[in-house]
Design an enzyme around this catalytic site. Structure first.
Site, short mmCIF file in Angstrom:
data_model
loop_
_atom_site.label_atom_id
_atom_site.label_comp_id
_atom_site.label_asym_id
_atom_site.label_seq_id
_atom_site.Cartn_x
_atom_site.Cartn_y
_atom_site.Cartn_z
N HIS A 130 -17.00 -29.40 71.16
CA HIS A 130 -17.83 -28.20 71.06
C HIS A 130 -17.01 -26.94 71.24
O HIS A 130 -15.82 -26.99 71.53
CB HIS A 130 -18.98 -28.25 72.07
CG HIS A 130 -18.58 -28.39 73.51
ND1 HIS A 130 -17.99 -27.37 74.23
CD2 HIS A 130 -18.69 -29.43 74.36
CE1 HIS A 130 -17.78 -27.78 75.47
NE2 HIS A 130 -18.18 -29.04 75.57
N CYS A 150 -15.82 -33.22 77.85
CA CYS A 150 -15.83 -32.98 76.40
C CYS A 150 -14.52 -32.36 75.95
O CYS A 150 -13.68 -31.99 76.77
CB CYS A 150 -16.98 -32.04 76.03
SG CYS A 150 -18.61 -32.76 76.22
#
EC number: 2.-.-.-
Length: 175
Positions: A130, A150
């Site tokens: 992301h 992430c």
């Protein structure tokens, strides 16, 4: 088929280097991604193993080791696939990967059996690629690991990846 791949390659290069948006239909096997944690890089390759583009990335913990348990802020290592793509209110766009997958569970269970992690530990989930918080792309420039596990890159780069990489694209995360 080869002309379709050449077209997809051309469109990807244009999307990676300009504000051009990918309008074609790439298949899940037309590209693959290698994320190298030790180099803080995300590289995209075409199906013929031609390198297309490299983007800087950051992770969760300063410890670049493999994810062990839920909440350790480490980024998992292994071979995954993009399973969903969606806009994200905080991080621009989100490319969800299939962590945990069978490989992840196997490593997790082996580590439990060896006593490396507690018997009551959980494996975690919701891992993806992301963007950053608005106006905080400096974290990528400064290699500041800030996520919960992430992979994060600049919003302009995640927009390009989001537009080009289809669901099903292979993602290899390594150290």
């Amino acid at each position: 088929m080869k002309s379709l791949r050449n077209f997809a390659l051309l469109i990807f290069i244009l999307a990676a280097t300009t504000s051009f948006k990918y309008l074609g239909t790439a298949g899940k096997d037309d590209f693959y991604v290698i994320i190298d944690k030790s180099d803080y890089e995300l590289k995209v390759y075409d199906a013929a193993n031609n390198w297309l583009v490299t983007y800087p990335v950051v992770f969760g913990s300063k410890d670049l080791g493999d994810k062990l348990v839920e909440g350790d802020r480490k980024t998992p290592e292994g071979t995954f696939h993009i399973v969903a793509k969606r806009p994200h209110a905080k991080w621009e766009r989100f490319l969800s990967i299939d962590y945990p997958n069978a490989e992840s569970y196997q490593k997790f269970n082996e580590r439990k059996a060896q006593g490396i992690i507690p018997a009551n530990a959980k494996i975690g989930g919701s891992i993806g690629i992301h963007g950053t918080w608005p106006h905080e792309e400096f974290a990528v420039d400064l290699y500041q690991n800030w996520t919960m596990g992430c992979v994060s890159t600049k919003n302009e780069y995640i927009d390009k990846l989001f537009d080009v990489l289809p669901v099903g694209t292979r993602v290899i995360i390594q150290r």
